[in-house]
Write a protein that holds these residues in place. Structure first.
Motif, short mmCIF file in Angstrom:
data_model
loop_
_atom_site.label_atom_id
_atom_site.label_comp_id
_atom_site.label_asym_id
_atom_site.label_seq_id
_atom_site.Cartn_x
_atom_site.Cartn_y
_atom_site.Cartn_z
N GLY A 295 0.78 -1.23 0.00
CA GLY A 295 0.00 0.00 0.00
C GLY A 295 0.81 1.27 0.00
N THR A 296 2.14 1.18 0.02
CA THR A 296 2.95 2.40 -0.09
C THR A 296 2.67 3.07 -1.43
OG1 THR A 296 4.69 1.44 1.28
CG2 THR A 296 5.31 3.29 -0.11
N ILE A 297 2.62 2.28 -2.50
CA ILE A 297 2.12 2.75 -3.79
C ILE A 297 0.63 2.43 -3.82
CG2 ILE A 297 2.21 2.45 -6.29
CD1 ILE A 297 5.16 1.76 -6.00
N ASP A 298 -0.17 3.44 -4.10
CA ASP A 298 -1.62 3.31 -3.96
C ASP A 298 -2.29 2.64 -5.13
OD1 ASP A 298 -2.36 5.38 -1.51
OD2 ASP A 298 -0.61 6.03 -2.65
N ILE A 299 -1.81 2.92 -6.34
CA ILE A 299 -2.56 2.50 -7.52
C ILE A 299 -1.64 2.07 -8.66
CG2 ILE A 299 -4.46 4.08 -6.98
CD1 ILE A 299 -3.49 5.83 -9.33
N VAL A 300 -2.25 1.35 -9.60
CA VAL A 300 -1.64 1.10 -10.91
C VAL A 300 -2.28 2.06 -11.89
CG1 VAL A 300 -1.34 -0.56 -12.78
CG2 VAL A 300 -1.23 -1.33 -10.40
N ALA A 301 -1.46 2.76 -12.66
CA ALA A 301 -1.95 3.66 -13.72
C ALA A 301 -1.18 3.34 -14.99
CB ALA A 301 -1.76 5.11 -13.33
N THR A 302 -1.83 3.36 -16.13
CA THR A 302 -1.20 2.82 -17.34
C THR A 302 -0.15 3.73 -17.95
OG1 THR A 302 -2.77 3.75 -18.96
CG2 THR A 302 -3.37 1.65 -17.90
N ASP A 303 -0.30 5.06 -17.83
CA ASP A 303 0.50 6.00 -18.63
C ASP A 303 0.43 5.61 -20.10
OD1 ASP A 303 2.08 8.12 -19.36
OD2 ASP A 303 3.95 7.33 -18.54
N HIS A 304 -0.77 5.22 -20.54
CA HIS A 304 -1.02 4.87 -21.94
C HIS A 304 -0.57 6.01 -22.83
CE1 HIS A 304 -3.33 3.17 -25.33
NE2 HIS A 304 -3.79 4.39 -25.55
N ALA A 305 0.50 5.76 -23.61
CA ALA A 305 1.13 6.83 -24.41
C ALA A 305 1.26 6.39 -25.85
CB ALA A 305 2.50 7.19 -23.83
N PRO A 306 0.21 6.55 -26.64
CA PRO A 306 0.24 6.10 -28.03
C PRO A 306 1.08 7.02 -28.92
CG PRO A 306 -1.85 7.17 -27.53
CD PRO A 306 -1.09 7.12 -26.25
N HIS A 307 1.76 6.40 -29.89
CA HIS A 307 2.55 7.14 -30.88
C HIS A 307 2.35 6.49 -32.25
CE1 HIS A 307 4.71 9.66 -28.03
NE2 HIS A 307 5.01 8.59 -27.31
N PRO A 308 2.35 7.28 -33.32
CA PRO A 308 2.27 6.69 -34.66
C PRO A 308 3.53 5.91 -34.99
CG PRO A 308 2.70 9.04 -34.81
CD PRO A 308 2.44 8.74 -33.36
N HIS A 309 3.41 5.03 -35.96
CA HIS A 309 4.49 4.11 -36.32
C HIS A 309 5.81 4.84 -36.57
CE1 HIS A 309 6.34 0.56 -38.10
NE2 HIS A 309 6.67 1.27 -39.15
N GLU A 310 5.76 5.96 -37.30
CA GLU A 310 6.99 6.64 -37.67
C GLU A 310 7.73 7.26 -36.49
OE1 GLU A 310 3.48 9.45 -38.59
OE2 GLU A 310 3.96 7.31 -38.80
N ASP A 311 7.03 7.49 -35.37
CA ASP A 311 7.67 8.08 -34.20
C ASP A 311 8.38 7.05 -33.32
OD1 ASP A 311 6.73 10.48 -35.06
OD2 ASP A 311 5.37 10.83 -33.38
N LYS A 312 8.13 5.77 -33.58
CA LYS A 312 8.78 4.71 -32.81
C LYS A 312 9.67 3.80 -33.67
CE LYS A 312 8.06 3.89 -28.81
NZ LYS A 312 8.77 4.36 -27.57
N ASP A 313 9.33 3.67 -34.93
CA ASP A 313 10.11 2.80 -35.81
C ASP A 313 11.24 3.60 -36.45
OD1 ASP A 313 10.96 0.60 -37.18
OD2 ASP A 313 9.43 0.73 -38.76
N CYS A 314 12.21 3.95 -35.61
CA CYS A 314 13.33 4.78 -36.06
C CYS A 314 14.50 4.51 -35.11
CB CYS A 314 12.95 6.26 -36.05
SG CYS A 314 12.36 6.87 -34.46
N GLU A 315 15.62 5.22 -35.31
CA GLU A 315 16.74 5.01 -34.42
C GLU A 315 16.38 5.44 -33.00
OE1 GLU A 315 17.51 8.99 -36.52
OE2 GLU A 315 16.65 7.02 -36.98
N TRP A 316 17.04 4.81 -32.02
CA TRP A 316 16.71 5.00 -30.62
C TRP A 316 16.69 6.48 -30.22
CZ3 TRP A 316 15.29 1.81 -26.53
CH2 TRP A 316 15.33 2.40 -25.26
N ALA A 317 17.72 7.23 -30.55
CA ALA A 317 17.84 8.62 -30.09
C ALA A 317 16.71 9.50 -30.58
CB ALA A 317 19.19 9.19 -30.51
N ALA A 318 16.18 9.20 -31.77
CA ALA A 318 15.13 10.03 -32.36
C ALA A 318 13.73 9.58 -31.97
CB ALA A 318 15.26 10.02 -33.88
#
Length: 428
Positions: A295-318
């Motif tokens: 109970g020190t941490i109260d809840i689970v929250a998703t931080d659902h963070a959607p991104h389009p394909h081109e924003d994730k299918d690239c080199e790590w730094a970008a």
């Protein structure tokens, strides 16, 4: 609405019972219930929970509809068993006025897959220089009670104090993205052995922990409520535990991915594992699980963070930071907390429904599964186990770290005020 009889459901994981829904409320819970003309759902021992509530969702609308919309995001929420979500303010334009939060609130009401409660920005444009219209957002039709610059930290101590003082007047809460910006310039992943070996800029644990320590002291000084978003380190757990022992009004959340994944996965350089705060160490994961259990941490929250394909299918730094999570959250919690014996299903109901509804003041949600309560319910086939297939997601984005990974549990039905939004795993 016609009556619905859920037959043989294990309410909160207990012995099988029948649950009768009449219109928008639960009419009765017990054995051998019947109702003439009722639609019958054979639960066959599936677990029935109060509808899940997510205190940390990015729906992207307005402004980034290529990633997600209120419609697609709430469909994803219903697929994951959620009946209410809190939509973060980092939209375009930023949700820092009554007009923008009302727009998001009304879109949620129009689509009807789950309730959408907007979160208002703490500062204008998330820029940290001037307080946003906190009072006006609270007094709007959206009735905002949670405020956050998530994605950015309110790093100015004076600004944070003023925000805490302002929301205290109406019982609001400031949800802090704890990240000291000067300690994380150029950060790409958790600072540690793996970052050193890979040559990637490190995001040190102290950057999170120092802000949490400051903010719990500010909350104590002001006598206000502070909520810690996506807590991710063992040190942060100890600070929150200390603050609670002093009676400070602090709550905290952990994401499913921080309960399961570690920075070792970054060795693949796959940007699907790039997230803020970053994936941490095995030691941190263990501490987070234990803190959620006690109970020190109260809840689970998703931080659902959607991104389009081109924003994730690239080199790590970008690549953009973030992962989708609404449709896999309950499965990850079953894997990390239930199947390890750290939580039972009543504990899951508390951490994923009752407590987040209480923190965010989501009226009608997080209520007991009992007669007279709103029929916001989720039915889960806990015996199921199978691979995650992003192609079947209702979300507009597919940036999940679990693609192809076998996880337990599958939400089969979701009811929002007695109306089915998901039936046999399919959206209505």
């Amino acid at each position: 609405m016609s009556k619905i009889l859920i037959r043989g459901a294990r309410v909160l994981g207990g012995e099988p019972q029948d649950v009768l829904i009449d219109g928008e409320v639960v009419e009765a819970v017990g054995s051998g219930l019947s109702a003439e003309g009722a639609e019958v759902v054979e639960a066959d021992g599936k677990v029935l929970l109060p509808g899940l509530v997510d205190l940390h969702t990015h729906l992207r609308e307005p402004g980034r509809e290529d990633s997600e919309t209120v419609l697609t995001g709430t469909r994803a929420a219903a697929s994951g068993g959620f009946t209410a979500v809190f939509a973060m303010a980092n939209t375009f334009p930023v949700a820092d006025t009554a007009g923008v939060v009302e727009q998001v609130w009304r879109l949620g009401r129009e689509h009807g897959y789950c309730d959408v409660q907007p979160i208002g920005a703490v500062t204008v444009g998330l820029e940290g220089r001037k307080l946003a219209e906190l009072g006006a957002m609270h007094e709007s039709a959206a009735g905002v009670t949670v405020f956050s610059d998530d994605g950015k930290c309110v790093d100015d101590a004076v600004m944070m104090r003023r925000a805490l003082e302002y929301v205290k007047a109406f019982g609001g809460v400031v949800a802090q993205h704890a990240q000291e910006p000067r300690l994380t310039e150029g950060a790409q992943m958790n600072e540690g052995i793996v970052s050193a070996e890979l040559g990637l800029g490190g995001w040190p644990a102290v950057a999170e922990e120092s802000i949490i320590a400051r903010d719990v002291l500010l909350a104590e000084h002001v006598g206000s409520r502070v909520h810690i978003c996506h807590l991710s380190t063992a040190g942060s757990v100890e600070i929150v535990r200390w603050a609670k022992s002093r009676g400070i009004d602090v709550t905290a959340e952990v994401t499913p991915h921080h309960l399961l994944l570690t920075d070792e996965l970054v060795r693949s350089y796959d940007p699907v594992y790039k997230v803020n705060p970053p994936l941490r160490t095995e030691r941190d994961v263990h501490a987070l699980r234990e803190a959620l259990a006690d109970g020190t941490i109260d809840i689970v929250a998703t931080d659902h963070a959607p991104h389009p394909h081109e924003d994730k299918d690239c080199e790590w730094a970008a690549a953009a930071m973030g992962m989708v999570g609404l449709e896999t959250a309950l499965s990850v919690v079953q894997e990390t907390m239930v199947e390890t014996g750290l939580l039972d299903w009543a504990g899951v109901a508390d951490r994923m429904s009752q407590a987040p509804a209480r923190i965010g003041r989501a009226e009608g949600h997080g209520r007991p599964v009992s007669a007279g309560e709103p029929a916001n319910l989720t039915l889960v086939d806990t015996a199921y186990r199978g691979p995650v297939d992003p192609a079947g997601f209702a979300s507009r984005s597919r940036n999940t770290p679990y693609a192809g990974r076998e996880l337990p549990g599958r939400v089969t039905h979701t009811w929002l005020r007695g109306k089915a939004t998901l039936v046999d795993g399919k959206l209505t």
